[in-house]
Write a protein that holds these residues in place. Structure first.
Motif, short mmCIF file in Angstrom:
data_model
loop_
_atom_site.label_atom_id
_atom_site.label_comp_id
_atom_site.label_asym_id
_atom_site.label_seq_id
_atom_site.Cartn_x
_atom_site.Cartn_y
_atom_site.Cartn_z
N LEU A 181 0.83 -1.20 0.00
CA LEU A 181 0.00 0.00 0.00
C LEU A 181 0.87 1.25 0.00
CD1 LEU A 181 -2.73 -1.10 2.58
CD2 LEU A 181 -3.00 -0.89 0.10
N ARG A 182 1.97 1.22 0.76
CA ARG A 182 2.88 2.36 0.77
C ARG A 182 3.49 2.58 -0.62
NH1 ARG A 182 3.42 1.49 6.41
NH2 ARG A 182 4.32 -0.57 6.14
N LEU A 183 3.92 1.50 -1.26
CA LEU A 183 4.50 1.62 -2.59
C LEU A 183 3.48 2.19 -3.58
CD1 LEU A 183 6.46 -1.76 -2.70
CD2 LEU A 183 7.48 0.53 -2.61
N ASP A 231 12.69 18.56 -6.36
CA ASP A 231 11.93 17.64 -5.51
C ASP A 231 12.62 16.29 -5.44
OD1 ASP A 231 9.98 16.04 -4.27
OD2 ASP A 231 9.01 15.63 -6.20
N ARG A 232 12.89 15.85 -4.22
CA ARG A 232 13.37 14.49 -4.00
C ARG A 232 12.51 13.80 -2.93
NH1 ARG A 232 15.36 16.16 -7.86
NH2 ARG A 232 17.51 15.96 -8.64
N ASP A 233 11.33 14.39 -2.64
CA ASP A 233 10.44 13.78 -1.65
C ASP A 233 10.11 12.34 -2.01
OD1 ASP A 233 10.45 16.31 -0.61
OD2 ASP A 233 8.27 16.60 -0.65
N TYR A 234 9.84 12.12 -3.30
CA TYR A 234 9.43 10.78 -3.72
C TYR A 234 10.53 9.76 -3.45
CZ TYR A 234 12.29 11.46 -7.92
OH TYR A 234 13.33 11.67 -8.79
N LEU A 235 11.80 10.19 -3.56
CA LEU A 235 12.91 9.29 -3.27
C LEU A 235 13.01 9.01 -1.78
CD1 LEU A 235 16.07 10.24 -5.38
CD2 LEU A 235 14.72 8.13 -5.44
N ILE A 236 12.81 10.06 -0.98
CA ILE A 236 12.84 9.88 0.47
C ILE A 236 11.71 8.96 0.90
CG2 ILE A 236 12.50 11.08 2.67
CD1 ILE A 236 14.02 13.48 1.36
N GLU A 237 10.53 9.14 0.31
CA GLU A 237 9.40 8.25 0.61
C GLU A 237 9.71 6.81 0.20
OE1 GLU A 237 5.14 9.41 0.28
OE2 GLU A 237 5.95 11.00 -0.98
N TYR A 238 10.30 6.65 -0.97
CA TYR A 238 10.62 5.31 -1.46
C TYR A 238 11.66 4.64 -0.56
CZ TYR A 238 11.92 1.65 -4.88
OH TYR A 238 12.18 0.46 -5.51
N LEU A 239 12.70 5.40 -0.20
CA LEU A 239 13.71 4.84 0.70
C LEU A 239 13.11 4.52 2.06
CD1 LEU A 239 16.84 7.02 -0.14
CD2 LEU A 239 16.54 4.59 -0.60
N SER A 240 12.18 5.33 2.51
CA SER A 240 11.50 5.05 3.78
C SER A 240 10.69 3.76 3.67
CB SER A 240 10.58 6.22 4.15
OG SER A 240 9.88 5.95 5.34
N ALA A 241 9.99 3.58 2.54
CA ALA A 241 9.23 2.35 2.33
C ALA A 241 10.17 1.15 2.25
CB ALA A 241 8.39 2.46 1.05
N LEU A 242 11.31 1.32 1.58
CA LEU A 242 12.29 0.23 1.48
C LEU A 242 12.85 -0.12 2.86
CD1 LEU A 242 14.35 1.17 -1.72
CD2 LEU A 242 12.48 -0.47 -1.52
N ALA A 243 13.09 0.92 3.68
CA ALA A 243 13.59 0.68 5.03
C ALA A 243 12.56 -0.08 5.86
CB ALA A 243 13.94 2.01 5.71
#
Length: 460
Positions: A181-183, A231-243
């Motif tokens: 769901l996060r992805l 904007d790099r929010d999407y990368l931070i969100e993705y890395l957060s989801a990966l973490a």
């Protein structure tokens, strides 16, 4: 070679500075995305009359040739070029001359790299989602097979109450379902096209950003050009989801490691996913689970690194943002590898059902149900709790389970006990009378399994 930005400069860049500044060693991963974005940009320039149709066709054909040559090995990406964008454009100019120089009309490397990173990340989000879904399929298969496989449930790593393997696995199903769901949420938020933002303030050329976004499969263009390039929010969100995925995998791995130990022997890991010792022939080590657990910190590091890089950057683009790539690439590859290997290990793992059941029996996991038996026969709960505590001490001393006590032994602690106590505290009764949604009872689990199967079918 001369840089594409070299007109302003009269002196050659120092070699050390050039190498420090260059990103070709890692952004060459973008060659497909860079060419895909360039083709869409050129198609739009042709549509808008900024390029002629002949120029549009020539550039598009040459970009296709460059892609084919790279993929066949005919054309190598080398550190002669500063970055992947310079590589593509320089090779285009070599092939088309002045016509190739028109590719960059109405575009900056700022919005170009923002686009490439977004295209790359978008594809990786989908690939990660597919791997998580495959893991969910494997977990659900185990759940379907083990609704009657009794094992101890734990709190504080101590045996607490009897559950089933299906119920235990169901907890991880929920975790990884939330990861999907996060992805999905990340994909929905990130799927907007930065191309056309220019360096930071757009361009005077009559670009059709909606058309470019449509060609590249985005929902539309980004609505602020400064944000579009920075904007790099999407990368931070993705890395957060990966973490978070890695945190879940690490918890699961820790249990596999414990279950694989000589003391537990709940599982047997397939030979393909374990190794032996160089000097101890009896060892069968859970290496994959241990490596997944270890690599979790590596992924956390990528998230913290990018958060730290971004925290002090003023608008708009700054070279610091080049640091978004290497650790992100590493984190993505790490998580994808961990998901694939963990799923393979889980799919081939054997569960020792009798050992699990015996562990539940001898862990006094039915003590709560024994107390409930007394309460249901009129004994105040606090008194019942004390009586069962004394029984547990007695059983520990005798090295027996509560179920092993004779009715005469039960009555030494309370006259309330009758023959029906054995049914009341049997493992099957303890598990299957828990029928509320989310509980381990067979009927409850079958309802949940049906819901989870429906979820997977409806969310391919």
């Amino acid at each position: 070679m001369a840089q594409l930005w070299g007109g302003r400069f009269t002196k050659e860049t120092d070699k050390l500075v050039y190498n420090f500044n260059a990103s070709i060693s890692f952004d060459q991963k973008f060659y497909k995305q860079d060419i895909e974005g360039s083709k869409a940009h050129v198609a739009m320039l042709g549509k808008q009359g900024i390029l002629t149709q002949d120029e549009t066709q020539q550039i598009t054909a040459a970009l296709d040739e460059i892609l084919a040559d790279v993929e066949s090995g005919k054309l190598a990406i080398t550190d002669e070029y500063e970055d992947i964008h310079s590589f593509v454009e320089a090779n285009l100019i070599d092939r088309l001359g002045d016509t190739g120089k028109k590719l960059h009309t109405g575009r900056s490397r700022n919005d170009q790299v923002a686009l490439d990173m977004r295209l790359y990340t978008r594809a990786e989000v989908k690939e990660t989602d597919e791997l998580v879904k495959k893991l969910l399929e494997t977990i659900l298969g185990i759940m379907e097979e083990h609704t009657e496989t009794i094992m101890p449930g734990f709190t504080h790593l101590q045996k607490a109450q009897p559950i089933t393997l299906a119920h235990h696995m169901g907890a991880y199903f929920e975790m990884f379902k939330r990861d999907r769901l996060r992805l999905h949420d990340i994909y929905e938020r990130m799927n907007y096209c930065p191309l056309g933002s220019g360096a930071l303030a757009g361009t005077t050329y009559p670009l059709d950003r909606d058309y470019t976004a449509e060609l590249l499969g985005f929902y539309g263009p980004t609505l602020n050009s400064m944000d579009g390039v920075s904007d790099r929010d999407y990368l931070i969100e993705y890395l957060s989801a990966l973490a978070t995925i890695m945190m879940h995998l690490s918890r699961f791995s820790e249990e596999v490691i414990i279950w694989n130990s000589n003391e537990y022997q709940f599982v047997e890991i397939d030979d393909a996913y374990s190794t032996g010792s160089s000097i101890m022939p009896q060892k069968k080590n859970p290496d994959i689970a241990e490596l997944v657990r270890g690599k979790t910190g590596r992924v956390y590091g990528a998230l913290v690194s990018l958060l730290t890089t971004m925290k002090g950057i003023p608008l708009a683009y700054n070279k610091d943002m080049q640091e978004d790539k290497e650790l992100t690439f590493d984190a993505i590859d790490t998580v994808k590898g961990c998901l694939a290997l963990f799923e393979g290990m889980l799919a081939t793992m054997k569960f020792n059902k009798e050992v699990m059941r015996k562990s539940a029996n001898h862990g006094f996991t039915n003590a709560t149900d024994a107390a409930d038996y007394l309460v249901n026969h009129g004994v105040p709960f606090r008194d019942a709790h004390g009586i069962i505590g004394q029984i547990v001490l007695y059983c520990i001393d005798k090295k027996i389970a509560i179920d092993d006590m004779s009715i005469e032994e039960f009555k030494q602690f309370s006259d309330v006990f009758e023959q029906d106590v054995y049914d009341a505290i049997s493992m099957e009764t303890c598990v299957n009378k828990r029928l509320t949604i989310g509980a381990p009872g067979k009927a409850a689990m079958e309802n949940v399994i049906a819901l989870e199967r429906k979820y997977l079918n409806e969310n391919p």
